[in-house]
Design a protein around this motif. Structure first.
Motif, PDB file in Angstrom:
ATOM      1  N   THR A 213      38.361  42.631  66.400  1.00  0.00           N
ATOM      2  CA  THR A 213      36.908  42.545  66.587  1.00  0.00           C
ATOM      3  C   THR A 213      36.407  41.253  65.947  1.00  0.00           C
ATOM      4  O   THR A 213      37.182  40.465  65.405  1.00  0.00           O
ATOM      5  N   THR A 214      35.101  41.074  65.960  1.00  0.00           N
ATOM      6  CA  THR A 214      34.505  39.862  65.388  1.00  0.00           C
ATOM      7  C   THR A 214      34.673  39.786  63.874  1.00  0.00           C
ATOM      8  O   THR A 214      34.415  38.732  63.283  1.00  0.00           O
ATOM      9  N   LYS A 215      35.100  40.886  63.244  1.00  0.00           N
ATOM     10  CA  LYS A 215      35.260  40.903  61.794  1.00  0.00           C
ATOM     11  C   LYS A 215      36.611  40.351  61.332  1.00  0.00           C
ATOM     12  O   LYS A 215      36.848  40.228  60.122  1.00  0.00           O
ATOM     13  N   ASP A 216      37.507  40.009  62.253  1.00  0.00           N
ATOM     14  CA  ASP A 216      38.830  39.518  61.849  1.00  0.00           C
ATOM     15  C   ASP A 216      38.737  38.240  61.017  1.00  0.00           C
ATOM     16  O   ASP A 216      39.415  38.104  59.995  1.00  0.00           O
ATOM     17  N   SER A 217      37.926  37.293  61.445  1.00  0.00           N
ATOM     18  CA  SER A 217      37.817  36.037  60.699  1.00  0.00           C
ATOM     19  C   SER A 217      37.201  36.265  59.326  1.00  0.00           C
ATOM     20  O   SER A 217      37.567  35.596  58.354  1.00  0.00           O
ATOM     21  N   LEU A 218      36.287  37.233  59.224  1.00  0.00           N
ATOM     22  CA  LEU A 218      35.708  37.564  57.920  1.00  0.00           C
ATOM     23  C   LEU A 218      36.768  38.178  57.012  1.00  0.00           C
ATOM     24  O   LEU A 218      36.798  37.895  55.808  1.00  0.00           O
ATOM     25  N   GLU A 219      37.630  39.016  57.564  1.00  0.00           N
ATOM     26  CA  GLU A 219      38.698  39.592  56.743  1.00  0.00           C
ATOM     27  C   GLU A 219      39.605  38.496  56.192  1.00  0.00           C
ATOM     28  O   GLU A 219      39.974  38.522  55.009  1.00  0.00           O
ATOM     29  N   ILE A 220      39.958  37.525  57.030  1.00  0.00           N
ATOM     30  CA  ILE A 220      40.789  36.411  56.555  1.00  0.00           C
ATOM     31  C   ILE A 220      40.066  35.654  55.442  1.00  0.00           C
ATOM     32  O   ILE A 220      40.676  35.292  54.429  1.00  0.00           O
ATOM     33  N   GLU A 221      38.788  35.426  55.634  1.00  0.00           N
ATOM     34  CA  GLU A 221      38.007  34.736  54.597  1.00  0.00           C
ATOM     35  C   GLU A 221      38.042  35.510  53.283  1.00  0.00           C
ATOM     36  O   GLU A 221      38.197  34.928  52.201  1.00  0.00           O
ATOM     37  N   ASN A 222      37.913  36.832  53.366  1.00  0.00           N
ATOM     38  CA  ASN A 222      37.954  37.654  52.142  1.00  0.00           C
ATOM     39  C   ASN A 222      39.311  37.578  51.463  1.00  0.00           C
ATOM     40  O   ASN A 222      39.401  37.538  50.230  1.00  0.00           O
ATOM     41  N   TRP A 223      40.385  37.548  52.251  1.00  0.00           N
ATOM     42  CA  TRP A 223      41.724  37.404  51.671  1.00  0.00           C
ATOM     43  C   TRP A 223      41.879  36.047  50.973  1.00  0.00           C
ATOM     44  O   TRP A 223      42.422  35.966  49.876  1.00  0.00           O
ATOM     45  N   THR A 224      41.403  34.986  51.622  1.00  0.00           N
ATOM     46  CA  THR A 224      41.558  33.649  51.021  1.00  0.00           C
ATOM     47  C   THR A 224      40.801  33.561  49.704  1.00  0.00           C
ATOM     48  O   THR A 224      41.279  32.955  48.737  1.00  0.00           O
ATOM     49  N   LYS A 225      39.628  34.169  49.652  1.00  0.00           N
ATOM     50  CA  LYS A 225      38.832  34.121  48.423  1.00  0.00           C
ATOM     51  C   LYS A 225      39.419  35.023  47.336  1.00  0.00           C
ATOM     52  O   LYS A 225      39.459  34.649  46.160  1.00  0.00           O
ATOM     53  N   ALA A 226      39.871  36.212  47.720  1.00  0.00           N
ATOM     54  CA  ALA A 226      40.419  37.144  46.723  1.00  0.00           C
ATOM     55  C   ALA A 226      41.722  36.624  46.126  1.00  0.00           C
ATOM     56  O   ALA A 226      41.984  36.790  44.923  1.00  0.00           O
ATOM     57  N   LEU A 227      42.546  35.983  46.946  1.00  0.00           N
ATOM     58  CA  LEU A 227      43.844  35.481  46.484  1.00  0.00           C
ATOM     59  C   LEU A 227      43.756  34.044  45.970  1.00  0.00           C
ATOM     60  O   LEU A 227      44.700  33.561  45.330  1.00  0.00           O
ATOM     61  N   ASN A 228      42.652  33.373  46.318  1.00  0.00           N
ATOM     62  CA  ASN A 228      42.520  31.941  46.023  1.00  0.00           C
ATOM     63  C   ASN A 228      43.701  31.174  46.631  1.00  0.00           C
ATOM     64  O   ASN A 228      44.286  30.288  46.010  1.00  0.00           O
ATOM     65  N   ARG A 229      44.035  31.568  47.851  1.00  0.00           N
ATOM     66  CA  ARG A 229      45.116  30.921  48.595  1.00  0.00           C
ATOM     67  C   ARG A 229      44.643  30.670  50.023  1.00  0.00           C
ATOM     68  O   ARG A 229      44.099  31.579  50.666  1.00  0.00           O
TER      69      ARG A 229
ATOM     70  N   GLN B 151      40.953  28.239  58.289  1.00  0.00           N
ATOM     71  CA  GLN B 151      41.080  28.759  56.926  1.00  0.00           C
ATOM     72  C   GLN B 151      42.532  28.805  56.451  1.00  0.00           C
ATOM     73  O   GLN B 151      42.810  28.571  55.273  1.00  0.00           O
ATOM     74  N   ILE B 152      43.448  29.128  57.374  1.00  0.00           N
ATOM     75  CA  ILE B 152      44.852  29.262  56.994  1.00  0.00           C
ATOM     76  C   ILE B 152      45.722  28.488  57.985  1.00  0.00           C
ATOM     77  O   ILE B 152      45.316  28.241  59.128  1.00  0.00           O
ATOM     78  N   ASP B 153      46.901  28.136  57.547  1.00  0.00           N
ATOM     79  CA  ASP B 153      47.844  27.445  58.420  1.00  0.00           C
ATOM     80  C   ASP B 153      48.224  28.374  59.574  1.00  0.00           C
ATOM     81  O   ASP B 153      48.660  29.508  59.337  1.00  0.00           O
ATOM     82  N   PRO B 154      48.047  27.945  60.825  1.00  0.00           N
ATOM     83  CA  PRO B 154      48.367  28.816  61.969  1.00  0.00           C
ATOM     84  C   PRO B 154      49.798  29.349  61.963  1.00  0.00           C
ATOM     85  O   PRO B 154      50.054  30.412  62.539  1.00  0.00           O
ATOM     86  N   THR B 155      50.723  28.661  61.308  1.00  0.00           N
ATOM     87  CA  THR B 155      52.108  29.140  61.269  1.00  0.00           C
ATOM     88  C   THR B 155      52.249  30.410  60.444  1.00  0.00           C
ATOM     89  O   THR B 155      53.294  31.073  60.506  1.00  0.00           O
ATOM     90  N   LYS B 156      51.228  30.763  59.663  1.00  0.00           N
ATOM     91  CA  LYS B 156      51.273  31.996  58.870  1.00  0.00           C
ATOM     92  C   LYS B 156      50.978  33.227  59.728  1.00  0.00           C
ATOM     93  O   LYS B 156      51.174  34.352  59.293  1.00  0.00           O
ATOM     94  N   VAL B 157      50.466  32.984  60.937  1.00  0.00           N
ATOM     95  CA  VAL B 157      50.244  34.068  61.901  1.00  0.00           C
ATOM     96  C   VAL B 157      51.399  33.997  62.900  1.00  0.00           C
ATOM     97  O   VAL B 157      51.298  33.387  63.962  1.00  0.00           O
ATOM     98  N   ILE B 158      52.498  34.597  62.541  1.00  0.00           N
ATOM     99  CA  ILE B 158      53.737  34.398  63.312  1.00  0.00           C
ATOM    100  C   ILE B 158      53.664  35.099  64.670  1.00  0.00           C
ATOM    101  O   ILE B 158      53.095  36.186  64.808  1.00  0.00           O
ATOM    102  N   LEU B 159      54.266  34.451  65.674  1.00  0.00           N
ATOM    103  CA  LEU B 159      54.256  34.963  67.038  1.00  0.00           C
ATOM    104  C   LEU B 159      55.593  35.558  67.448  1.00  0.00           C
ATOM    105  O   LEU B 159      55.701  36.183  68.506  1.00  0.00           O
TER     106      LEU B 159
END
Length: 424
Positions: free
Chosen positions: A314-330, A385-393
């Motif tokens: 859903t449209t919340k996927d990018s927000l979830e990634i943002e929350n992970w980047t902020k929580a992990l500081n990665r 926000q993240i390197d696309p290679t981290k979303v493996i296909l």
């Protein structure tokens, strides 16, 4: 002294695989369990595809007696019993038939609803003044704790036997509840998991909200597209996942296979304040849940090798990634690998957290990270926000050591748990 807690048994009834062998094969080979659903088409749903476990009559007869199956149509209890008993036997535990309960073992098995089809059938009989024809199992099939009651009786469990319910966070929360009970010494083992009913009476509300995928009715396997630029809403799903959560000392003493260790986790709520609402997450609460899970597990953000996200397409996927980047500081190339099982199963609602936790543990035990299907076109907000290679296909065999699993649910509720490859 707090006890170490491990996972010694796994069971699953998923849209893309019923039983651990079939499910593991599906994970490694990107097998989808999303199919066209004739009843949804007949009812003119906008979304006419779904993820639903394929259960044969032969399989039903392995877990239920002929008498139990008479008038039985609760898919949630069906899936939960199949997954739960598989996990129990997978753990090398026996199903005792003596009169003494197993005081050291219990079950915390979540559910969003129970026996919706049975409940609908009962309402019609009541309206037709046929209350005496409801049958003797209607209460057990429709009460929310029906699944834990069935499992408790079939396995003779004498410790805590209960059902939790926290929307899409239910399964992950159940595992955390089991972890807490064992760590505090109140039980030796808990069968933890969750289940979710199938069918239009479960999924209709989401279709009415226009949050379900409706653009891929002719190509079901392409319909669930977490993190994709062309995602069009989630695909409804159902099933059950189960894990035997056990005290390490007891597991070692009986020579059990240990699939993974639970390091800790956290459960919280955003209180439907700030950005939070009944259907939207409070980002601050999500980030706190992840940070507190790390703190409780005694690890740093850099220790995480992979994330099995909630990620619903859903449209919340990018927000979830943002929350992970902020929580992990990665972020960028420093971000862990991340995947979403929902690309292969759809969103299994109350069963999602447990099925996805089983998938997380299998990745640790067998040394792989499964692929994100239908994500060739990564959403640009995520790619920034993240390197696309981290979303493996494609599935990779990388021997992950620690996987974070998170679930976020309606009501602004959150759960995050940390699984680690077991070593002494």
């Amino acid at each position: 002294m707090k006890k170490r807690v491990v996972i010694t048994g796994l069971g699953v009834a998923a849209p893309n695989g019923v039983g651990i062998p079939a499910f593991t094969d599906a994970l490694k080979n990107s097998v989808s369990g999303i199919r066209h659903h004739a009843q949804l088409q007949a009812l003119q749903f906008s979304c006419q595809i779904a993820g639903q476990p394929q259960i044969s009559d032969e399989l039903k007869n392995q877990y239920f007696t002929e008498l139990e199956l008479r008038g039985f149509n609760s898919t949630g209890i069906l899936y939960g019993v199949i997954a739960g008993i598989e996990a129990w036997t997978n753990a090398g535990l026996t199903i005792e038939t003596n009169n003494e309960p197993d005081w050291h073992s219990g079950t915390i098995f979540g559910s969003g609803t129970s026996g919706i089809d049975k409940f609908r059938e009962s309402i019609y009989k009541i309206d037709d003044l046929q209350t005496r024809r409801l049958g003797s199992t209607v209460v057990a099939q429709t009460m929310n704790s029906g699944i834990s009651a069935y499992l408790g009786g079939k396995l003779g469990l004498g410790n805590q036997v209960t059902t939790n319910s926290s929307a899409c966070a239910t399964g992950t929360e159940a595992i955390m509840m089991a972890y807490d009970r064992i760590q505090s010494g109140q039980a030796k083992r808990i069968l933890a998991g969750s289940t979710g009913d199938s069918g239009p009476y479960i999924w209709a509300g989401f279709d009415a909200l226009r949050v379900c995928s409706s653009k891929y009715n002719d190509t079901p396997e392409l319909g669930s597209r977490p993190m994709s630029a062309s995602s069009a809403g989630f695909v409804p799903g159902s099933g059950a996942g189960a894990l035997v959560v056990e005290e390490l000392e007891t597991a070692l003493k009986r020579g059990a296979t240990i699939y993974a260790e639970i390091l800790g986790g956290n459960v919280n709520s955003g209180g439907q304040r700030g950005t939070g609402s009944m259907t939207a997450p409070n980002s601050e609460a999500v980030q706190q849940c992840i940070k507190n899970a790390l703190r409780n597990a005694g690890i740093s953000a850099n220790d995480i090798d992979a994330i099995n996200g909630h990620l619903t397409a859903t449209t919340k996927d990018s927000l979830e990634i943002e929350n992970w980047t902020k929580a992990l500081n990665r972020s960028g190339n420093d971000f862990p690998y991340i995947n979403s099982l929902k690309s292969m199963t759809g969103h299994c609602l109350s069963a999602a957290g447990s099925i996805e936790s089983v998938a997380s543990v299998l990745q640790l035990h067998e040394g792989f990270i499964f692929a994100n299907t239908n994500c060739d076109d990564l959403h640009p907000e995520i790619g920034s926000q993240i390197d696309p290679t981290k979303v493996i296909l494609k599935t990779i065999y990388s021997q992950p050591n620690i996987i974070a699993k998170a679930s976020f649910g309606f009501g602004d509720v959150n759960a995050c748990i940390l699984f680690k490859k077991f070593d002494n």
